[in-house]
Enzyme design. Sequence first.
Site, PDB file in Angstrom:
ATOM      1  N   ILE A  22       0.826  -1.213   0.000  1.00 50.99           N
ATOM      2  CA  ILE A  22       0.000   0.000   0.000  1.00 50.99           C
ATOM      3  C   ILE A  22       0.864   1.269   0.000  1.00 50.99           C
ATOM      4  CG2 ILE A  22      -0.322   0.299   2.506  1.00 50.99           C
ATOM      5  CD1 ILE A  22      -3.373   0.510   1.859  1.00 50.99           C
ATOM      6  N   HIS A  67       8.839  -8.814   1.099  1.00 52.60           N
ATOM      7  CA  HIS A  67       8.709  -7.695   0.175  1.00 52.60           C
ATOM      8  C   HIS A  67       9.479  -8.067  -1.086  1.00 52.60           C
ATOM      9  CE1 HIS A  67       7.489  -4.558   3.245  1.00 52.60           C
ATOM     10  NE2 HIS A  67       7.952  -5.517   4.036  1.00 52.60           N
ATOM     11  N   HIS A  93       5.612 -12.258   5.677  1.00 50.21           N
ATOM     12  CA  HIS A  93       5.540 -11.722   4.310  1.00 50.21           C
ATOM     13  C   HIS A  93       6.940 -11.392   3.837  1.00 50.21           C
ATOM     14  CE1 HIS A  93       5.360  -8.310   7.092  1.00 50.21           C
ATOM     15  NE2 HIS A  93       5.970  -7.599   6.163  1.00 50.21           N
ATOM     16  N   GLN A 114      10.053  -5.372  12.026  1.00 44.90           N
ATOM     17  CA  GLN A 114       8.818  -5.901  11.442  1.00 44.90           C
ATOM     18  C   GLN A 114       7.621  -5.161  12.023  1.00 44.90           C
ATOM     19  OE1 GLN A 114       8.435 -10.114  12.059  1.00 44.90           O
ATOM     20  NE2 GLN A 114       6.488 -10.276  10.950  1.00 44.90           N
TER      21      GLN A 114
HETATM   22  P1  AMP Z   1       6.958  -4.820   7.641  1.00 47.24           P
HETATM   23  O1  AMP Z   1       6.119  -5.614   8.613  1.00 47.24           O
HETATM   24  O2  AMP Z   1       7.858  -3.846   8.331  1.00 47.24           O
HETATM   25  O3  AMP Z   1       7.705  -5.681   6.683  1.00 47.24           O
HETATM   26  O4  AMP Z   1       6.000  -3.889   6.763  1.00 47.24           O
HETATM   27  C1  AMP Z   1       4.669  -4.196   6.479  1.00 47.24           C
HETATM   28  C2  AMP Z   1       4.326  -3.671   5.097  1.00 47.24           C
HETATM   29  O5  AMP Z   1       2.948  -3.899   4.890  1.00 47.24           O
HETATM   30  C3  AMP Z   1       4.559  -2.158   4.883  1.00 47.24           C
HETATM   31  O6  AMP Z   1       5.417  -1.971   3.748  1.00 47.24           O
HETATM   32  C4  AMP Z   1       3.162  -1.609   4.627  1.00 47.24           C
HETATM   33  O7  AMP Z   1       3.142  -0.566   3.670  1.00 47.24           O
HETATM   34  C5  AMP Z   1       2.409  -2.848   4.134  1.00 47.24           C
HETATM   35  N1  AMP Z   1       0.977  -2.809   4.369  1.00 47.24           N
HETATM   36  C6  AMP Z   1       0.347  -2.540   5.532  1.00 47.24           C
HETATM   37  N2  AMP Z   1      -0.988  -2.613   5.374  1.00 47.24           N
HETATM   38  C7  AMP Z   1      -1.208  -2.947   4.078  1.00 47.24           C
HETATM   39  C8  AMP Z   1      -2.371  -3.168   3.292  1.00 47.24           C
HETATM   40  N3  AMP Z   1      -3.607  -3.068   3.815  1.00 47.24           N
HETATM   41  N4  AMP Z   1      -2.221  -3.487   1.986  1.00 47.24           N
HETATM   42  C9  AMP Z   1      -0.989  -3.581   1.442  1.00 47.24           C
HETATM   43  N5  AMP Z   1       0.160  -3.397   2.134  1.00 47.24           N
HETATM   44  C10 AMP Z   1       0.053  -3.075   3.433  1.00 47.24           C
END
Ligand code: AMP
Length: 118
Positions: free
Chosen positions: A33, A103, A101, A95
Amino acid sequence: MSTDNCIFCKIVLGEIPCRKVYEDDELLAFHDIHPVAPVHFLVVTKEHIDSMAHLDTRHAGVMGRMMVMVHGLAAQQGSTDGFRIVCNTGRVGRQDVFHLHVHVLGGPGPLPGMIARA
Ligand code: AMP
Ligand code: ZN
């Protein structure tokens, strides 16, 4: 492991919308997002697993499949000449969402260096 308030579980269940890149029985990929690169999508396990630090040998199959698939998805999204995967894990890894997940970050142009040296 709690799935009740997990945003990525809600996306897997279709309760929160996403811009889907790929889906099969065990994996879902969707655009981040807040993209930080021209190509930036996430690949999540449909099973709620808190993080990479919570994997065990039962997960070897799905994680192996994830790794094998990523280059095809990256190319499909326009990153045809390489990409980077990042998997923030736990407190040290910063995280934010505790549902496993990776990236997938890509070009067309080269990405910035990995971590800026202080
Ligand atoms: P991290 O847990 O630090 O790897 O980051 C979580 C990632 O999830 C971030 O890059 C956010 O931009 C992404 N994110 C959070 N909510 C959403 C969503 N509803 N749809 C898509 N991506 C998301
Ligand atoms: Zn979850």
